[in-house]
Design a protein around this motif. Structure first.
Motif, PDB file in Angstrom:
ATOM      1  N   LEU A  12      70.394   1.244 -31.824  1.00 61.95           N
ATOM      2  CA  LEU A  12      69.176   1.895 -31.351  1.00 61.95           C
ATOM      3  C   LEU A  12      68.070   1.811 -32.397  1.00 61.95           C
ATOM      4  CD1 LEU A  12      70.641   4.996 -29.501  1.00 61.95           C
ATOM      5  CD2 LEU A  12      69.667   2.918 -28.479  1.00 61.95           C
ATOM      6  N   ASP A  13      68.409   2.079 -33.646  1.00 63.05           N
ATOM      7  CA  ASP A  13      67.406   1.972 -34.708  1.00 63.05           C
ATOM      8  C   ASP A  13      66.876   0.545 -34.819  1.00 63.05           C
ATOM      9  OD1 ASP A  13      67.657   4.667 -35.254  1.00 63.05           O
ATOM     10  OD2 ASP A  13      68.895   4.384 -37.043  1.00 63.05           O
ATOM     11  N   LEU A  14      67.764  -0.422 -34.712  1.00 62.88           N
ATOM     12  CA  LEU A  14      67.357  -1.822 -34.769  1.00 62.88           C
ATOM     13  C   LEU A  14      66.417  -2.162 -33.608  1.00 62.88           C
ATOM     14  CD1 LEU A  14      67.681  -4.711 -35.979  1.00 62.88           C
ATOM     15  CD2 LEU A  14      69.558  -4.991 -34.351  1.00 62.88           C
ATOM     16  N   LEU A  15      66.821  -1.822 -32.391  1.00 61.09           N
ATOM     17  CA  LEU A  15      65.996  -2.143 -31.232  1.00 61.09           C
ATOM     18  C   LEU A  15      64.647  -1.436 -31.282  1.00 61.09           C
ATOM     19  CD1 LEU A  15      68.748  -2.091 -28.461  1.00 61.09           C
ATOM     20  CD2 LEU A  15      67.483  -4.103 -29.288  1.00 61.09           C
ATOM     21  N   ILE A  75      87.593   3.329 -24.677  1.00 62.71           N
ATOM     22  CA  ILE A  75      86.136   3.516 -24.637  1.00 62.71           C
ATOM     23  C   ILE A  75      85.425   2.203 -24.942  1.00 62.71           C
ATOM     24  CG2 ILE A  75      84.168   4.623 -25.769  1.00 62.71           C
ATOM     25  CD1 ILE A  75      85.953   6.965 -26.418  1.00 62.71           C
ATOM     26  N   CYS A  76      84.360   1.943 -24.191  1.00 61.90           N
ATOM     27  CA  CYS A  76      83.460   0.847 -24.539  1.00 61.90           C
ATOM     28  C   CYS A  76      82.032   1.280 -24.236  1.00 61.90           C
ATOM     29  CB  CYS A  76      83.819  -0.444 -23.802  1.00 61.90           C
ATOM     30  SG  CYS A  76      83.599  -0.377 -22.032  1.00 61.90           S
ATOM     31  N   PHE A  77      81.083   0.537 -24.756  1.00 65.64           N
ATOM     32  CA  PHE A  77      79.681   0.869 -24.525  1.00 65.64           C
ATOM     33  C   PHE A  77      78.857  -0.400 -24.410  1.00 65.64           C
ATOM     34  CE2 PHE A  77      79.688   0.267 -29.107  1.00 65.64           C
ATOM     35  CZ  PHE A  77      78.473  -0.367 -29.346  1.00 65.64           C
ATOM     36  N   ASN A  78      77.696  -0.263 -23.848  1.00 70.09           N
ATOM     37  CA  ASN A  78      76.695  -1.318 -23.917  1.00 70.09           C
ATOM     38  C   ASN A  78      75.318  -0.667 -23.948  1.00 70.09           C
ATOM     39  OD1 ASN A  78      77.242  -0.832 -21.038  1.00 70.09           O
ATOM     40  ND2 ASN A  78      75.679  -2.381 -20.697  1.00 70.09           N
ATOM     41  N   ILE A  79      74.370  -1.421 -24.485  1.00 65.08           N
ATOM     42  CA  ILE A  79      72.994  -0.940 -24.565  1.00 65.08           C
ATOM     43  C   ILE A  79      72.135  -1.888 -23.755  1.00 65.08           C
ATOM     44  CG2 ILE A  79      71.043  -0.393 -26.055  1.00 65.08           C
ATOM     45  CD1 ILE A  79      73.067   0.322 -28.242  1.00 65.08           C
ATOM     46  N   ASP A  90      71.768  -6.543 -21.216  1.00 72.24           N
ATOM     47  CA  ASP A  90      72.700  -5.826 -22.081  1.00 72.24           C
ATOM     48  C   ASP A  90      72.719  -6.555 -23.420  1.00 72.24           C
ATOM     49  OD1 ASP A  90      73.390  -4.010 -20.109  1.00 72.24           O
ATOM     50  OD2 ASP A  90      75.080  -5.190 -19.404  1.00 72.24           O
ATOM     51  N   TYR A  91      72.064  -5.974 -24.414  1.00 72.39           N
ATOM     52  CA  TYR A  91      71.950  -6.638 -25.707  1.00 72.39           C
ATOM     53  C   TYR A  91      73.113  -6.336 -26.639  1.00 72.39           C
ATOM     54  CZ  TYR A  91      67.198  -7.905 -24.458  1.00 72.39           C
ATOM     55  OH  TYR A  91      66.101  -8.433 -23.831  1.00 72.39           O
ATOM     56  N   ALA A  92      73.654  -5.146 -26.581  1.00 71.86           N
ATOM     57  CA  ALA A  92      74.755  -4.781 -27.479  1.00 71.86           C
ATOM     58  C   ALA A  92      75.943  -4.321 -26.648  1.00 71.86           C
ATOM     59  CB  ALA A  92      74.319  -3.671 -28.431  1.00 71.86           C
ATOM     60  N   LYS A 108      98.585   4.884 -35.480  1.00 69.76           N
ATOM     61  CA  LYS A 108      97.454   5.789 -35.715  1.00 69.76           C
ATOM     62  C   LYS A 108      96.150   5.040 -35.996  1.00 69.76           C
ATOM     63  CE  LYS A 108     100.183   9.639 -37.411  1.00 69.76           C
ATOM     64  NZ  LYS A 108     100.386  10.582 -38.507  1.00 69.76           N
ATOM     65  N   GLU A 109      96.248   3.753 -36.263  1.00 71.65           N
ATOM     66  CA  GLU A 109      95.077   2.948 -36.614  1.00 71.65           C
ATOM     67  C   GLU A 109      94.147   2.786 -35.412  1.00 71.65           C
ATOM     68  OE1 GLU A 109      92.573   0.875 -38.997  1.00 71.65           O
ATOM     69  OE2 GLU A 109      94.398   1.821 -39.685  1.00 71.65           O
ATOM     70  N   ARG A 110      92.858   2.964 -35.650  1.00 65.20           N
ATOM     71  CA  ARG A 110      91.833   2.803 -34.614  1.00 65.20           C
ATOM     72  C   ARG A 110      90.699   1.948 -35.177  1.00 65.20           C
ATOM     73  NH1 ARG A 110      95.457   4.631 -32.143  1.00 65.20           N
ATOM     74  NH2 ARG A 110      95.587   6.579 -31.027  1.00 65.20           N
ATOM     75  N   MET A 111      90.081   1.136 -34.309  1.00 67.24           N
ATOM     76  CA  MET A 111      88.942   0.336 -34.744  1.00 67.24           C
ATOM     77  C   MET A 111      87.951   0.200 -33.604  1.00 67.24           C
ATOM     78  SD  MET A 111      88.761  -3.421 -36.518  1.00 67.24           S
ATOM     79  CE  MET A 111      89.187  -4.405 -35.119  1.00 67.24           C
ATOM     80  N   LEU A 112      86.698   0.458 -33.920  1.00 65.96           N
ATOM     81  CA  LEU A 112      85.626   0.235 -32.967  1.00 65.96           C
ATOM     82  C   LEU A 112      84.846  -0.986 -33.448  1.00 65.96           C
ATOM     83  CD1 LEU A 112      83.594   2.730 -31.040  1.00 65.96           C
ATOM     84  CD2 LEU A 112      82.357   0.912 -32.174  1.00 65.96           C
ATOM     85  N   THR A 113      84.676  -1.948 -32.576  1.00 63.39           N
ATOM     86  CA  THR A 113      83.965  -3.171 -32.917  1.00 63.39           C
ATOM     87  C   THR A 113      82.811  -3.356 -31.943  1.00 63.39           C
ATOM     88  OG1 THR A 113      84.226  -5.546 -33.322  1.00 63.39           O
ATOM     89  CG2 THR A 113      85.504  -4.608 -31.525  1.00 63.39           C
ATOM     90  N   SER A 114      81.774  -4.045 -32.389  1.00 63.49           N
ATOM     91  CA  SER A 114      80.630  -4.263 -31.510  1.00 63.49           C
ATOM     92  C   SER A 114      79.836  -5.468 -31.968  1.00 63.49           C
ATOM     93  CB  SER A 114      79.730  -3.023 -31.485  1.00 63.49           C
ATOM     94  OG  SER A 114      79.143  -2.803 -32.743  1.00 63.49           O
ATOM     95  N   ALA A 115      78.913  -5.893 -31.122  1.00 66.27           N
ATOM     96  CA  ALA A 115      78.057  -7.039 -31.447  1.00 66.27           C
ATOM     97  C   ALA A 115      76.760  -6.927 -30.668  1.00 66.27           C
ATOM     98  CB  ALA A 115      78.771  -8.339 -31.095  1.00 66.27           C
ATOM     99  N   ILE A 116      75.790  -7.696 -31.125  1.00 64.74           N
ATOM    100  CA  ILE A 116      74.508  -7.758 -30.423  1.00 64.74           C
ATOM    101  C   ILE A 116      74.214  -9.235 -30.149  1.00 64.74           C
ATOM    102  CG2 ILE A 116      73.122  -7.825 -32.525  1.00 64.74           C
ATOM    103  CD1 ILE A 116      71.109  -5.973 -30.964  1.00 64.74           C
ATOM    104  N   GLY A 117      73.661  -9.501 -28.985  1.00 62.39           N
ATOM    105  CA  GLY A 117      73.319 -10.869 -28.606  1.00 62.39           C
ATOM    106  C   GLY A 117      71.959 -11.256 -29.146  1.00 62.39           C
ATOM    107  N   THR A 118      71.934 -11.778 -30.361  1.00 68.44           N
ATOM    108  CA  THR A 118      70.655 -12.079 -31.008  1.00 68.44           C
ATOM    109  C   THR A 118      69.883 -13.173 -30.277  1.00 68.44           C
ATOM    110  OG1 THR A 118      71.835 -13.502 -32.566  1.00 68.44           O
ATOM    111  CG2 THR A 118      71.285 -11.297 -33.299  1.00 68.44           C
ATOM    112  N   GLU A 119      70.562 -14.202 -29.807  1.00 67.68           N
ATOM    113  CA  GLU A 119      69.856 -15.278 -29.108  1.00 67.68           C
ATOM    114  C   GLU A 119      69.222 -14.757 -27.820  1.00 67.68           C
ATOM    115  OE1 GLU A 119      70.436 -19.819 -27.453  1.00 67.68           O
ATOM    116  OE2 GLU A 119      72.101 -18.838 -28.461  1.00 67.68           O
TER     117      GLU A 119
END
Length: 133
Positions: A12-15, A75-79, A90-92, A108-119
């Motif tokens: 959000l800050d980036l956009l 859980i997943c998200f998109n912006i 949907d950019y992110a 117990k290990e958890r990881m949240l990963t994400s990306a943004i479509g720069t092109e």
């Protein structure tokens, strides 16, 4: 939920920094709870706080999204950003994954990963930073 807020704040800050405010109709954060057991927590611990920080951003629980159900864990998200022409993109995108749990053999290990479509972002927006150079 802290890692979800961290990722959302970053995008959000980036956009908000790079997009010309007059170039979009809205920015919408959509979170999908595939487990359907965390929706209340997402609303209370994520949305309530972030709606204060980002009053012009829409935060919604997306009950329709099905893509990513087998890829993301719970859980997943998109912006999504809608431009003045009415097109939305949907950019992110991101979510919880089980990769680190499997690699480390630690339940117990958890990881949240994400990306943004720069092109996509560059091709479909009027980015302020690019004008400066």
């Amino acid at each position: 939920m802290d890692s979800l807020k961290l990722h959302l704040r970053f995008y959000l800050d980036l956009l908000l920094k790079i997009l010309n405010k007059d170039s979009y109709e809205y920015i919408r954060v959509k979170v999908r709870d595939f487990s359907e057991s965390l929706t209340g927590i997402i609303r209370f611990k994520v949305f309530e706080e972030m709606e204060i920080e980002y009053p012009d951003i829409e935060f919604v629980i997306d009950k329709k999204r099905e893509n990513g159900r087998t890829y993301y864990d719970k859980i997943c998200f998109n912006i999504e950003v809608s431009n003045k022409s009415g097109l939305s993109f949907d950019y992110a995108d991101g979510g919880l994954t089980d990769w680190s749990r499997k690699i480390l053999n630690n339940k117990k290990e958890r990881m949240l990963t994400s990306a943004i479509g720069t092109e996509l972002l560059i091709k479909t927006t009027d980015i302020e930073i690019l004008k400066e150079k």
